[in-house]
Design a protein around this motif. Structure first.
Motif, PDB file in Angstrom:
ATOM      1  N   LEU A  36       0.457  -0.960  -0.693  1.00  0.00           N
ATOM      2  CA  LEU A  36       0.668  -0.135  -0.382  1.00  0.00           C
ATOM      3  C   LEU A  36       0.891   1.371   0.198  1.00  0.00           C
ATOM      4  CD1 LEU A  36      -2.841  -1.074   2.693  1.00  0.00           C
ATOM      5  CD2 LEU A  36      -3.195  -0.612   0.024  1.00  0.00           C
ATOM      6  N   THR A  37       1.158   0.968   0.752  1.00  0.00           N
ATOM      7  CA  THR A  37       3.029   2.955   1.156  1.00  0.00           C
ATOM      8  C   THR A  37       3.269   2.336  -0.379  1.00  0.00           C
ATOM      9  OG1 THR A  37       4.884   0.924   2.499  1.00  0.00           O
ATOM     10  CG2 THR A  37       2.846   2.083   3.442  1.00  0.00           C
ATOM     11  N   SER A  38       3.628   1.349  -1.038  1.00  0.00           N
ATOM     12  CA  SER A  38       4.563   1.308  -1.938  1.00  0.00           C
ATOM     13  C   SER A  38       3.316   1.914  -3.211  1.00  0.00           C
ATOM     14  CB  SER A  38       5.314   0.627  -3.309  1.00  0.00           C
ATOM     15  OG  SER A  38       6.526  -0.391  -2.433  1.00  0.00           O
ATOM     16  N   GLY A  39       2.212   2.360  -3.249  1.00  0.00           N
ATOM     17  CA  GLY A  39       1.368   2.390  -4.381  1.00  0.00           C
ATOM     18  C   GLY A  39       0.385   1.846  -4.674  1.00  0.00           C
ATOM     19  N   VAL A  40       0.235   0.287  -4.502  1.00  0.00           N
ATOM     20  CA  VAL A  40      -0.645  -0.443  -4.496  1.00  0.00           C
ATOM     21  C   VAL A  40      -1.599   0.088  -4.152  1.00  0.00           C
ATOM     22  CG1 VAL A  40      -0.757  -2.934  -4.497  1.00  0.00           C
ATOM     23  CG2 VAL A  40       1.029  -2.413  -4.503  1.00  0.00           C
ATOM     24  N   HIS A  41      -2.230   0.020  -4.820  1.00  0.00           N
ATOM     25  CA  HIS A  41      -3.928   0.319  -4.254  1.00  0.00           C
ATOM     26  C   HIS A  41      -4.774  -0.663  -5.979  1.00  0.00           C
ATOM     27  CE1 HIS A  41      -7.566   3.507  -4.195  1.00  0.00           C
ATOM     28  NE2 HIS A  41      -6.889   2.964  -3.617  1.00  0.00           N
ATOM     29  N   ILE A  42      -6.393  -1.238  -5.615  1.00  0.00           N
ATOM     30  CA  ILE A  42      -7.419  -2.238  -6.352  1.00  0.00           C
ATOM     31  C   ILE A  42      -8.259  -1.421  -6.381  1.00  0.00           C
ATOM     32  CG2 ILE A  42      -8.340  -3.819  -6.560  1.00  0.00           C
ATOM     33  CD1 ILE A  42      -5.530  -4.915  -5.420  1.00  0.00           C
ATOM     34  N   GLY A  43      -8.202  -0.145  -5.983  1.00  0.00           N
ATOM     35  CA  GLY A  43      -9.461   0.795  -6.905  1.00  0.00           C
ATOM     36  C   GLY A  43     -10.525   0.980  -5.414  1.00  0.00           C
ATOM     37  N   ARG A  44     -11.011   2.337  -5.802  1.00  0.00           N
ATOM     38  CA  ARG A  44     -11.926   2.845  -5.483  1.00  0.00           C
ATOM     39  C   ARG A  44     -12.960   2.413  -5.626  1.00  0.00           C
ATOM     40  NH1 ARG A  44     -11.585   5.592  -1.048  1.00  0.00           N
ATOM     41  NH2 ARG A  44      -9.604   6.243  -1.234  1.00  0.00           N
ATOM     42  N   ALA A  45     -13.868   1.839  -4.711  1.00  0.00           N
ATOM     43  CA  ALA A  45     -15.438   1.441  -5.237  1.00  0.00           C
ATOM     44  C   ALA A  45     -16.277   2.862  -5.252  1.00  0.00           C
ATOM     45  CB  ALA A  45     -16.308   0.986  -4.121  1.00  0.00           C
ATOM     46  N   LEU A  85       1.810  -6.135  -9.342  1.00  0.00           N
ATOM     47  CA  LEU A  85       2.008  -5.302 -10.344  1.00  0.00           C
ATOM     48  C   LEU A  85       0.585  -4.439 -10.626  1.00  0.00           C
ATOM     49  CD1 LEU A  85       4.730  -8.471 -11.294  1.00  0.00           C
ATOM     50  CD2 LEU A  85       5.212  -5.527 -10.439  1.00  0.00           C
ATOM     51  N   LEU A  86       0.602  -4.955 -11.497  1.00  0.00           N
ATOM     52  CA  LEU A  86      -1.081  -4.741 -12.284  1.00  0.00           C
ATOM     53  C   LEU A  86      -1.395  -3.651 -11.763  1.00  0.00           C
ATOM     54  CD1 LEU A  86      -2.469  -7.321 -13.513  1.00  0.00           C
ATOM     55  CD2 LEU A  86      -1.125  -6.046 -14.310  1.00  0.00           C
ATOM     56  N   PHE A  87      -1.305  -3.382  -9.999  1.00  0.00           N
ATOM     57  CA  PHE A  87      -2.525  -2.410  -9.552  1.00  0.00           C
ATOM     58  C   PHE A  87      -1.169  -1.329  -9.062  1.00  0.00           C
ATOM     59  CE2 PHE A  87      -7.533  -2.933 -10.597  1.00  0.00           C
ATOM     60  CZ  PHE A  87      -6.723  -4.295 -11.347  1.00  0.00           C
ATOM     61  N   ARG A  88      -0.250  -1.382  -9.406  1.00  0.00           N
ATOM     62  CA  ARG A  88       0.539  -0.295  -8.602  1.00  0.00           C
ATOM     63  C   ARG A  88       0.400   1.029  -9.345  1.00  0.00           C
ATOM     64  NH1 ARG A  88       6.914  -0.286  -7.648  1.00  0.00           N
ATOM     65  NH2 ARG A  88       6.810   1.360  -6.737  1.00  0.00           N
ATOM     66  N   ASP A  89       0.518   2.122  -8.549  1.00  0.00           N
ATOM     67  CA  ASP A  89       0.473   3.868  -9.084  1.00  0.00           C
ATOM     68  C   ASP A  89       1.701   3.733  -9.040  1.00  0.00           C
ATOM     69  OD1 ASP A  89      -1.244   6.665  -7.924  1.00  0.00           O
ATOM     70  OD2 ASP A  89      -0.070   6.009  -9.466  1.00  0.00           O
ATOM     71  N   ARG A  90       2.279   3.463 -10.161  1.00  0.00           N
ATOM     72  CA  ARG A  90       3.973   4.448 -10.247  1.00  0.00           C
ATOM     73  C   ARG A  90       4.122   6.360 -10.309  1.00  0.00           C
ATOM     74  NH1 ARG A  90       3.256  -0.183 -11.995  1.00  0.00           N
ATOM     75  NH2 ARG A  90       4.204  -1.799 -11.424  1.00  0.00           N
ATOM     76  N   SER A  91       3.010   6.589 -10.697  1.00  0.00           N
ATOM     77  CA  SER A  91       3.181   7.918 -10.817  1.00  0.00           C
ATOM     78  C   SER A  91       4.237   9.347  -9.725  1.00  0.00           C
ATOM     79  CB  SER A  91       2.116   8.825 -10.865  1.00  0.00           C
ATOM     80  OG  SER A  91       0.590   8.348 -10.068  1.00  0.00           O
ATOM     81  N   ALA A  92       4.139   8.732  -8.543  1.00  0.00           N
ATOM     82  CA  ALA A  92       4.359   8.646  -7.372  1.00  0.00           C
ATOM     83  C   ALA A  92       5.623   8.817  -7.297  1.00  0.00           C
ATOM     84  CB  ALA A  92       3.671   8.706  -6.263  1.00  0.00           C
TER      85      ALA A  92
END
Lengths: 356, 179, 318
Positions: A144-153, A349-356
């Motif tokens: 989570l702290t590395s940007g993994v986020h499965i998405g918000r409802a 891997l698939l759900f990681r937000d790498r923009s930060a």
């Protein structure tokens, strides 16, 4: 103490924890299998069996606690104006996540609630499961702290959030009517259950409490790593543990031993890995199996997909010989856990937000 | 929210379908084709269990007679014969386990008991007419301390380790749980 | 510059310095490995012999125990030689020092233990009783011979005299029932040749003899193989169970080697294989063994009592 007296939310969380611990143990004394007063994964396997999703004649019964949890949450959310149809975030992944949650639980033989019920009953073989749950939670927090986020409802039109509660209402109806196509165990742990109304009542009460407090075992683990002692859920978990220990001692069901515990195997490594999978997945998708039931009751269709996945998983783990037994973990179970861990890694891997 | 003709027709159709469903369930489908109703799942299960119990009684009666006549060796051979015809039947392993334990082949007997429970969980089920909980509890009471002591004295003996693991498995199954 | 040189000059030189260094290291490593392998071949391993008691024939003994012997050689890094030995010659050849390790029946073990301080290594597990076995007295189902008392005046077939489960156990059963096999039977015989135990059982089956001393293991095996049926015989009596065949080591074998030999045996599982005569063979399967159990010497005391009662070696008195 001052904080406790002032914080109504914390008080409610403590009440929820105490209720879960107390009633989780009492349900066993009232007829549920040993150490399985409350176990979402075992109950889903039983329910899947009753619906014909697997052929294990010893595990077929629609556990009324499950509709109780879900519908209790629905009622509570509706009264509080919190029932909202929402979802749409990585739906099919969540379905698979539900399947793998049950894989992990069935290999350990128990969901996170049952893990603590086993531990508080003195079952030392559950320690490896606890280690796995904590390790999984930690890994998920790192993700989570590395940007993994499965998405918000997102809000969903059409009232889709009511479907899962209606399905479970239907299951409850089936349990009362008992049509011919419903499979019910006459022996084995599927035949061991507390009186229907008692189970339902307990389920409804806990569903209400859990919905009001957002109670979640893996949520507490997550908060422990993120917030430490300040997290209210951590205190709720401690209250649950304390209440369960005291109730076990008072009912005479406490026996501290590694060997010979009911519904337990000695494959410590696979207990660890099974719960690692559960802890990791649960934190990433926003809740343990129990919390998923509650959220589904609140109208969260993403949680609803997890619940559907768990129900399907409940059928698969029995049909495919994935579920562990007291004899240990079969090859199928080991492979399934490893595939599940691969799935979690893929998600990361698939759900990681790498923009930060 | 204003509803147009399409909405109204759809709502009416939905109500009609719901009403028809309820009527059908309530009436039991008297106007439709009557399919022959067989026994319910519960009845079938009960019949199956009784047939199974009768079958076991019949098949293993010769073994029980030999044991009653204090002929364990012959009973074992009879079990060997039955196993040729019914491979994988838990009752063979159960009876063999009892004989071996009584004859002093403790580790082998324990192994057979465990095999029996794995093949047929009824033997540890409180509700089952086939349950042998007392027999297992007696075995645990006598064999567990003995084997624990022997295993401590002989830590390298894999047979003792295996027998201990088997006893712990039996202990766990007797304790109950979700299985 | 010829065309090859022209093309080569256009290509980048693959042999850069790091690559050259790596190439040299690789060559050195290959040389060292080759030297080690060669050295390994030239080291002479200790040679020792294991005497295997023939159950039925030399060929059978070699087929059964060849893979096990090869496996033991690999595990213990000793060149073991398989020596098939007839039961009647076993003690004599062991006393002559022909072999340091033994595989024999339990009666031979207690004889050699008493006379030569044979060390017990591990006992073979085979059949329902595991590392133990028993002997039975049988009659044909329709014979009307149902009790030990009915044996009086009957014709009996025994197995070989040195077979505990084919002679000693049954002899003892009769003595315990007050029947003297030397006087109270019409007569008794021991079959000639190999497969004596099966011949004993068939002798009753085909009515040549009234009763027989049948090893329980052989009865079990023949029923499992469908050669006979449990319905064919009465088991008049069965002895208590006693240890089965075992491996032993001469007193001169160092305790450390004996311990390693024992550990190797008990570590065997049904899945253990060995390359033997060009095939991968399951060690235990080839030997008809389910495993090994490290019994202790006191487990053989029952057999000692039987031998004393029956005036059999090593306790016979003349």
């Amino acid at each position: 103490m001052r904080r406790l007296l002032a914080d109504r939310h914390l008080q409610l969380i403590l009440v929820a924890g105490i209720a879960l611990g107390l009633l989780g143990v009492l349900l066993s004394t009232w007829g549920n299998p040993e150490h399985t007063g409350i176990c979402v994964s075992c109950f889903l396997e039983n329910t899947a069996g009753a619906l014909g999703l697997h052929g294990n004649a010893r595990l077929q019964y629609i556990r009324p606690e499950l509709p109780g949890f879900l519908l209790g949450a629905t009622v509570s959310a509706w009264i509080a104006g919190e029932f909202r149809s929402r979802g749409g975030a990585a739906t099919l992944y969540r379905f698979l996540a539900g399947v793998f949650l049950i894989v992990g639980c069935s290999v350990f033989i128990g969901c996170p609630i049952k893990l603590f019920l086993r531990l508080t009953a003195g079952d030392l073989s559950a320690i490896s499961g606890l280690a796995g749950l904590l390790a999984g939670g930690w890994l998920a927090v790192r993700g989570l702290t590395s940007g993994v986020h499965i998405g918000r409802a997102a809000p969903q039109p059409g009232g889709g959030g009511a479907i899962i509660p209606l399905v479970f209402l239907f299951l409850l109806l089936l349990l009362f009517v008992q049509p011919a196509f419903l499979l019910l165990s006459s022996r084995g742990s599927g035949a061991e259950h507390a009186p229907l109304l008692v189970s339902l009542g307990v389920g409804l009460l806990l569903g209400v409490l859990a919905q009001r407090t957002r109670f979640c075992i893996t949520g507490a683990v997550r908060d422990l790593f993120l917030l430490g002692r300040r997290a209210p859920l951590v205190w709720g978990l401690l209250a649950f543990i304390l209440a369960a220990v005291i109730t076990h001692l008072l009912t005479g069901s406490f026996r501290a031993a590694y060997y010979g515990q009911p519904g337990a195997h000695l494959d410590a490594l696979w207990s660890f890995l099974g719960m690692l999978l559960v802890g990791w997945l649960s934190v990433l998708i926003g809740g343990c199996p129990f919390r998923q039931m509650i959220k589904a009751g609140e109208g969260d269709t993403d949680a609803g997909m997890v619940v559907v996945g768990m129900l399907v998983g409940g059928g698969l783990v029995q049909s495919w010989g994935i579920a562990a037994t007291a004899a240990g973990v079969a090859l199928n179970g080991r492979v399934a856990v490893l595939v599940g861990l691969g799935f979690v890694l893929l998600l990361s891997l698939l759900f990681r937000d790498r923009s930060a | 929210m204003s509803r147009d003709r399409f909405d109204i027709l759809t709502i009416v159709a939905l109500a009609g379908v719901a009403l028809l469903t309820v009527l059908l369930l309530v009436s039991g489908g008297t106007s439709g084709v009557r399919l022959p109703t067989g026994p319910s799942q519960a009845t079938e299960r009960a019949l199956q269990e009784r047939a199974q119990a009768a079958f076991l009684l019949d098949t293993y009666a010769p073994v029980d007679e030999l044991l009653a006549a204090n002929k364990p060796g012959e009973a074992l051979l009879r079990l060997e014969q039955i196993e040729r015809d019914l491979p994988g039947e838990g009752h063979t392993a159960l009876l063999r386990g009892g004989i071996l334990v009584r004859q002093g082949a403790l580790t082998e007997g324990i192994g057979e008991y465990v095999r029996a429970v794995k093949l047929r969980a009824d033997y540890v089920d409180l509700r089952s007419p086939l349950q042998r909980r007392v027999e297992f509890e007696q075995l645990l009471a006598t064999a567990l301390p003995q084997l624990q002591r022997r295993a401590q004295e002989n830590p390298d003996n894999p047979q003792l380790s295996r027998a201990l693991r088997d006893l712990h498995y039996l202990q766990s199954r007797l304790a109950g749980g979700c299985e | 510059m010829n065309p090859v040189q022209k093309v080569s000059s256009m290509l980048p030189n693959p042999l850069t310095r790091p690559v050259r260094v790596l190439f040299v290291i690789l060559c050195l490593a290959l040389l060292v490995a080759a030297a080690l392998v060669a050295c390994d071949r030239t080291v002479t391993r200790q040679k020792m012999r294991i005497g295997y008691m023939n159950c039925n024939s030399e060929q059978e003994t070699v087929a059964r125990f060849g893979p096990l012997t090869t496996w033991l050689s690999q595990q213990l890094e000793i060149d073991f030689e398989l020596v098939p030995v007839d039961t009647q010659e076993f003690t004599e050849r062991f006393n002559a020092g022909e072999f340091a390790f033994t595989h024999s029946n339990p009666l031979l073990y207690i004889i050699l233990k008493k006379e030569k301080q044979l060390q017990l290594l591990a006992t073979e597990m085979r059949g329902r009783y595991g590392a133990r076995t028993a002997g039975s007295i049988i009659s044909r189902k329709d014979s009307g011979i149902l009790t030990l008392d009915d044996l009086r005046g009957k014709r009996m077939m025994f197995g070989p005299q040195l077979a505990p489960s084919g002679y000693l156990a049954q002899y003892n059963l009769m003595l315990d029932a007050g029947i003297d096999p030397e006087r109270d039977l019409a007569y008794y015989a021991i079959p000639q040749g190999s497969f004596k135990h099966e011949k004993v059982i068939y002798s009753v089956y085909f009515g040549q003899y009234d009763v027989a001393a049948a090893p329980s293991l052989d009865l079990e095996t023949m029923i499992r193989e469908g050669k006979i049926s449990a319905d064919d015989f009465n088991i008049i009596a069965e002895s208590p169970i006693f240890p089965y065949c075992s491996f032993g080591a001469a007193a001169s074998v160092p305790a450390e080697l004996a311990s390693r030999f024992r550990q190797a045996l008990i570590s065997l599982t049904p899945e253990t294989t060995v390359a033997y005569q060009g095939e991968s063979v399951k060690v235990l399967g080839a030997a008809w063994i389910d495993g090994f159990d490290p019994l202790v010497d006191s487990d053989y005391d029952l057999l000692r009592e039987m031998a004393k009662k029956a005036n059999m070696p090593p306790y016979q008195e003349y």
